[in-house]
Scaffold this motif. Structure first.
Motif, PDB file in Angstrom:
ATOM      1  N   CYS A   1       0.817  -1.218   0.000  1.00 19.00           N
ATOM      2  CA  CYS A   1       0.000   0.000   0.000  1.00 19.00           C
ATOM      3  C   CYS A   1       0.849   1.265   0.000  1.00 19.00           C
ATOM      4  CB  CYS A   1      -0.934   0.005   1.205  1.00 19.00           C
ATOM      5  SG  CYS A   1      -2.116  -1.366   1.225  1.00 19.00           S
ATOM      6  N   GLY A   2       1.748   1.397   0.961  1.00 14.55           N
ATOM      7  CA  GLY A   2       2.570   2.598   1.035  1.00 14.55           C
ATOM      8  C   GLY A   2       3.128   2.803   2.424  1.00 14.55           C
ATOM      9  N   ARG A   3       3.830   3.911   2.608  1.00 12.28           N
ATOM     10  CA  ARG A   3       4.501   4.203   3.876  1.00 12.28           C
ATOM     11  C   ARG A   3       3.597   4.965   4.837  1.00 12.28           C
ATOM     12  NH1 ARG A   3      10.437   5.934   1.293  1.00 12.28           N
ATOM     13  NH2 ARG A   3      11.156   3.778   0.948  1.00 12.28           N
ATOM     14  N   VAL A   4       3.817   4.703   6.122  1.00 16.47           N
ATOM     15  CA  VAL A   4       3.039   5.348   7.183  1.00 16.47           C
ATOM     16  C   VAL A   4       3.585   6.758   7.420  1.00 16.47           C
ATOM     17  CG1 VAL A   4       2.275   5.184   9.578  1.00 16.47           C
ATOM     18  CG2 VAL A   4       2.656   3.093   8.244  1.00 16.47           C
ATOM     19  N   LEU A   5       2.680   7.737   7.443  1.00 15.25           N
ATOM     20  CA  LEU A   5       3.091   9.124   7.633  1.00 15.25           C
ATOM     21  C   LEU A   5       3.062   9.527   9.104  1.00 15.25           C
ATOM     22  CD1 LEU A   5       1.315  10.977   4.683  1.00 15.25           C
ATOM     23  CD2 LEU A   5       3.679  10.175   4.807  1.00 15.25           C
ATOM     24  N   GLY A   6       4.004  10.415   9.464  1.00 20.39           N
ATOM     25  CA  GLY A   6       4.040  10.973  10.806  1.00 20.39           C
ATOM     26  C   GLY A   6       3.341  12.314  10.839  1.00 20.39           C
ATOM     27  N   THR A   7       3.292  12.927  12.017  1.00 23.24           N
ATOM     28  CA  THR A   7       2.611  14.207  12.164  1.00 23.24           C
ATOM     29  C   THR A   7       3.303  15.322  11.376  1.00 23.24           C
ATOM     30  OG1 THR A   7       3.858  14.522  14.226  1.00 23.24           O
ATOM     31  CG2 THR A   7       1.607  13.677  14.410  1.00 23.24           C
ATOM     32  N   ASP A   8       4.568  15.087  10.976  1.00 22.67           N
ATOM     33  CA  ASP A   8       5.261  16.063  10.117  1.00 22.67           C
ATOM     34  C   ASP A   8       4.970  15.826   8.646  1.00 22.67           C
ATOM     35  OD1 ASP A   8       6.589  13.702   9.750  1.00 22.67           O
ATOM     36  OD2 ASP A   8       8.591  14.478  10.219  1.00 22.67           O
ATOM     37  N   LYS A   9       4.032  14.885   8.383  1.00 29.52           N
ATOM     38  CA  LYS A   9       3.582  14.520   7.030  1.00 29.52           C
ATOM     39  C   LYS A   9       4.697  13.892   6.195  1.00 29.52           C
ATOM     40  CE  LYS A   9      -0.066  17.998   7.013  1.00 29.52           C
ATOM     41  NZ  LYS A   9      -0.709  19.126   6.295  1.00 29.52           N
ATOM     42  N   GLN A  10       5.674  13.299   6.886  1.00 26.39           N
ATOM     43  CA  GLN A  10       6.765  12.584   6.238  1.00 26.39           C
ATOM     44  C   GLN A  10       6.739  11.118   6.674  1.00 26.39           C
ATOM     45  OE1 GLN A  10       8.807  14.020   3.904  1.00 26.39           O
ATOM     46  NE2 GLN A  10       7.497  15.825   4.186  1.00 26.39           N
ATOM     47  N   PRO A  11       7.208  10.198   5.795  1.00 29.36           N
ATOM     48  CA  PRO A  11       7.258   8.791   6.181  1.00 29.36           C
ATOM     49  C   PRO A  11       8.140   8.585   7.417  1.00 29.36           C
ATOM     50  CG  PRO A  11       7.589   9.049   3.822  1.00 29.36           C
ATOM     51  CD  PRO A  11       7.652  10.423   4.408  1.00 29.36           C
ATOM     52  N   ILE A  12       7.760   7.620   8.239  1.00 30.07           N
ATOM     53  CA  ILE A  12       8.494   7.353   9.478  1.00 30.07           C
ATOM     54  C   ILE A  12       9.551   6.275   9.218  1.00 30.07           C
ATOM     55  CG2 ILE A  12       8.307   6.522  11.853  1.00 30.07           C
ATOM     56  CD1 ILE A  12       5.451   7.604  11.875  1.00 30.07           C
ATOM     57  N   LYS A  13      10.813   6.605   9.480  1.00 33.55           N
ATOM     58  CA  LYS A  13      11.907   5.660   9.282  1.00 33.55           C
ATOM     59  C   LYS A  13      12.304   5.058  10.625  1.00 33.55           C
ATOM     60  CE  LYS A  13      16.268   5.075   6.786  1.00 33.55           C
ATOM     61  NZ  LYS A  13      17.270   5.732   5.928  1.00 33.55           N
ATOM     62  N   VAL A  14      12.073   3.732  10.761  1.00 33.31           N
ATOM     63  CA  VAL A  14      12.349   3.062  12.026  1.00 33.31           C
ATOM     64  C   VAL A  14      13.649   2.251  11.986  1.00 33.31           C
ATOM     65  CG1 VAL A  14       9.942   2.968  12.731  1.00 33.31           C
ATOM     66  CG2 VAL A  14      10.884   1.125  11.330  1.00 33.31           C
ATOM     67  N   GLY A  15      14.166   1.987  10.789  1.00 31.84           N
ATOM     68  CA  GLY A  15      15.423   1.259  10.641  1.00 31.84           C
ATOM     69  C   GLY A  15      15.267  -0.245  10.629  1.00 31.84           C
ATOM     70  N   ASP A  16      14.669  -0.804  11.684  1.00 34.79           N
ATOM     71  CA  ASP A  16      14.460  -2.261  11.751  1.00 34.79           C
ATOM     72  C   ASP A  16      13.136  -2.539  12.445  1.00 34.79           C
ATOM     73  OD1 ASP A  16      14.912  -2.187  14.620  1.00 34.79           O
ATOM     74  OD2 ASP A  16      17.062  -2.038  14.163  1.00 34.79           O
ATOM     75  N   THR A  17      12.857  -3.814  12.659  1.00 34.34           N
ATOM     76  CA  THR A  17      11.553  -4.204  13.211  1.00 34.34           C
ATOM     77  C   THR A  17      11.473  -4.102  14.731  1.00 34.34           C
ATOM     78  OG1 THR A  17      12.231  -6.538  13.285  1.00 34.34           O
ATOM     79  CG2 THR A  17      11.140  -5.770  11.274  1.00 34.34           C
ATOM     80  N   ASN A  18      12.566  -3.772  15.376  1.00 34.11           N
ATOM     81  CA  ASN A  18      12.572  -3.700  16.841  1.00 34.11           C
ATOM     82  C   ASN A  18      12.245  -2.291  17.346  1.00 34.11           C
ATOM     83  OD1 ASN A  18      13.384  -6.439  17.192  1.00 34.11           O
ATOM     84  ND2 ASN A  18      15.471  -5.848  16.628  1.00 34.11           N
ATOM     85  N   PHE A  19      11.211  -1.695  16.799  1.00 34.16           N
ATOM     86  CA  PHE A  19      10.803  -0.354  17.207  1.00 34.16           C
ATOM     87  C   PHE A  19       9.701  -0.443  18.266  1.00 34.16           C
ATOM     88  CE2 PHE A  19       8.241  -1.525  13.534  1.00 34.16           C
ATOM     89  CZ  PHE A  19       6.952  -1.229  13.963  1.00 34.16           C
ATOM     90  N   THR A  20       9.444   0.678  18.895  1.00 37.15           N
ATOM     91  CA  THR A  20       8.418   0.743  19.935  1.00 37.15           C
ATOM     92  C   THR A  20       7.449   1.871  19.618  1.00 37.15           C
ATOM     93  OG1 THR A  20       9.979  -0.043  21.618  1.00 37.15           O
ATOM     94  CG2 THR A  20       7.984   1.048  22.412  1.00 37.15           C
TER      95      THR A  20
END
Length: 251
Positions: free
Chosen positions: A128-147
């Protein structure tokens, strides 16, 4: 004599649309955040009067009784949130939708929080696409171990803030177009922001679709039966016309 064909054909088209819609509900019964759709039909004669009346009550004539599909309505009632123990799953407890930057360049909203991390380390809704943050930019988490914190703040595996998940809250009377994977077209000028107040985010959980599978299967069988009846009626009506034509011609 031909008016009967229009009546039966309208029934065939209406039941076919119901069959497609209810079948789609069944297929998506396990899609997180999916919302049930219903076909709204209306008498063609009534539709004809509504379109051409414009304050003039003069009788404009009669049409053969028929029904047409007016629109598709969507049931937006929320369903249960279920624990999945998958760290990339996120559920919205309250109002609002995740905002997705689609790969086609458009923005979508969804209650489907079955996220993943793409090859570049961005949080995404698969296919589908990338998840946007409140700054209207995609959120970069780096890996799957995010919180994901209850307020939507996303922390990387190193404890650094990657962004805050943006929630879009369309008006209650907004007409949303539903797409696959539980996506809806993002309405223009809808309020956006982070979770807060009575709205929280829950990691390792997903919201179920609001499809009542037992009811949908029953309605699917009903539509199939009605479609079969219309098909049989069409064959019978055609035979009657053939006999009428041959008998009249022989007189």
């Amino acid at each position: 004599m031909l008016s009967g064909f229009y009546t039966i054909a309208s029934g065939l088209m209406t039941q076919q649309k119901k069959l497609e819609t209810e079948g789609n509900n069944v297929v998506n019964s396990q899609t997180p955040g999916y919302r049930t759709q219903r076909v709204t039909a209306t008498p063609f004669e009534q539709e004809l009067y509504t379109r051409f009346e414009n304050g003039n009550t003069e009788n404009i004539g009669y049409a053969s009784p028929a029904t047409i599909v007016k629109n598709l309505t969507t049931r937006f009632n929320a369903d249960n949130i279920k624990t999945t123990d998958r760290s990339m799953d996120v559920a919205i407890d309250g109002n609002g939708y995740f905002t997705i930057a689609g790969s086609d360049g458009k923005k979508y909203i969804t209650r489907n929080g079955g996220f993943d991390v793409d090859d570049e380390g961005y949080l995404e809704l698969p296919d589908c696409g990338r998840v946007l943050g409140t700054d209207k930019q995609p959120i970069k988490v780096g890996d799957t171990n995010f919180t994901v914190l209850s307020g939507g703040t996303v922390l990387t595996s190193a404890g650094q803030q990657a962004g805050t998940i943006m929630l879009t809250t369309p008006a209650d009377d907004a007409e949303l177009t539903q797409y696959s994977n539980g996506l809806f077209g993002a309405p223009a000028n809808a309020p956006t922001g982070a979770a807060g107040g009575s709205v929280t985010l829950r990691q390792k959980a997903l919201e179920s679709s609001n499809v009542d599978l037992n009811r949908e299967v029953s309605m699917l069988m009903e539509a199939q039966s009605a479609l079969k009846s219309c098909s049989s009626a069409l064959q019978i009506y055609d035979q009657i016309n053939q006999k009428a034509a041959s008998q009249i011609a022989s007189v």
